[in-house]
Design an enzyme around this catalytic site. Sequence first.
Site, PDB file in Angstrom:
ATOM      1  N   ASP A 195       0.842  -1.208   0.000  1.00 42.42           N
ATOM      2  CA  ASP A 195       0.000   0.000   0.000  1.00 42.42           C
ATOM      3  C   ASP A 195       0.875   1.256   0.000  1.00 42.42           C
ATOM      4  O   ASP A 195       1.861   1.330   0.729  1.00 42.42           O
ATOM      5  CB  ASP A 195      -0.887  -0.046   1.257  1.00 42.42           C
ATOM      6  CG  ASP A 195      -1.936   1.056   1.293  1.00 42.42           C
ATOM      7  OD1 ASP A 195      -2.382   1.483   0.217  1.00 42.42           O
ATOM      8  OD2 ASP A 195      -2.314   1.470   2.407  1.00 42.42           O
TER       9      ASP A 195
ATOM     10  N   HIS B 207      -7.305  10.613   4.652  1.00 38.92           N
ATOM     11  CA  HIS B 207      -6.669   9.558   5.452  1.00 38.92           C
ATOM     12  C   HIS B 207      -6.699   9.858   6.954  1.00 38.92           C
ATOM     13  O   HIS B 207      -6.687  11.007   7.371  1.00 38.92           O
ATOM     14  CB  HIS B 207      -5.201   9.400   5.032  1.00 38.92           C
ATOM     15  CG  HIS B 207      -5.024   8.702   3.718  1.00 38.92           C
ATOM     16  ND1 HIS B 207      -4.708   9.363   2.566  1.00 38.92           N
ATOM     17  CD2 HIS B 207      -5.113   7.402   3.384  1.00 38.92           C
ATOM     18  CE1 HIS B 207      -4.611   8.502   1.570  1.00 38.92           C
ATOM     19  NE2 HIS B 207      -4.848   7.304   2.042  1.00 38.92           N
TER      20      HIS B 207
END
Length: 277
Positions: A83, A177
């Site tokens: 990721d 995020h």
Amino acid sequence: MSLVTLGEVLAAARREGRGVGAFNVIQVEHAEALVAAAEETGLPVVLQISENAVRYHGALAPIALATKAVAVASFATCVLHLDHAEDEELVDEAVALGFTSVMFDGSRLDDATNRETTRAVVGRCHDAGVSVEAELGEIGGKDGVHAPGVRTDPSDAAAFAAETGVDALAVAVGSSHAMTSRTATLDLELVARIRDLVSVPLVLHGSSGVPDDTLVSAVRAGMTKVNIATHLNAAFTRAVRDHLEANPSVVDTRRYLGAGRSAVQAEAARLLRLLAG
Ligand SMILES: [Zn+2]
């Protein structure tokens, strides 16, 4: 069961209008919990290891090989995914370690360099049978960058996907995020417009801040891969804190990490079912 590629899992999900949960592994307990959740629900799961987690451990191989071993020993359908890699060498190391998918995050590069570098990464990864997710423009929240106003332009996204040959595309539609409250609102009309123009499955980053009903609406509007990390870390930490408060004399790390692992399994299973519809 052996690991499968992200492309394979997302293509089936997009065809059927399902969402797929993509959850982050930091400790080996996360890997055990997430794979158990996939077994419990009979749904596929994406096990993600971020460049930040690699920095924390000081290396990719130990946590990656442990995660891979947990997945391979299971009957669940699992994707092993790197990721948010900004470092191309880390991408190549992941491919060599047997990852079946990587996210190359060139969003901090200038646009032309992002396209060129992503295309080169796609070439090398596809030769090795590995899927690639990429990001166009920056999704807020990483390293303190909070950019709630950033939005992906649908035709720009379509051109990027076609030019680079990526298997999945992360888009900016309102999430950010590392949110610890589930209060984000998404531009669902924009999701649908991007979905209509872009030929590859779409990825929602920063989904921890998105409430359940909005996650369901986002999948209905055209999101396929839904990344959730912070929300599951909160579940882990809450269970560990509760255990330590209730058992102040505990010394065995398995007692409280085990409580954290059980909490992550339960919440991951709930999310997998929610996203699958
Ligand atoms: Zn992300």
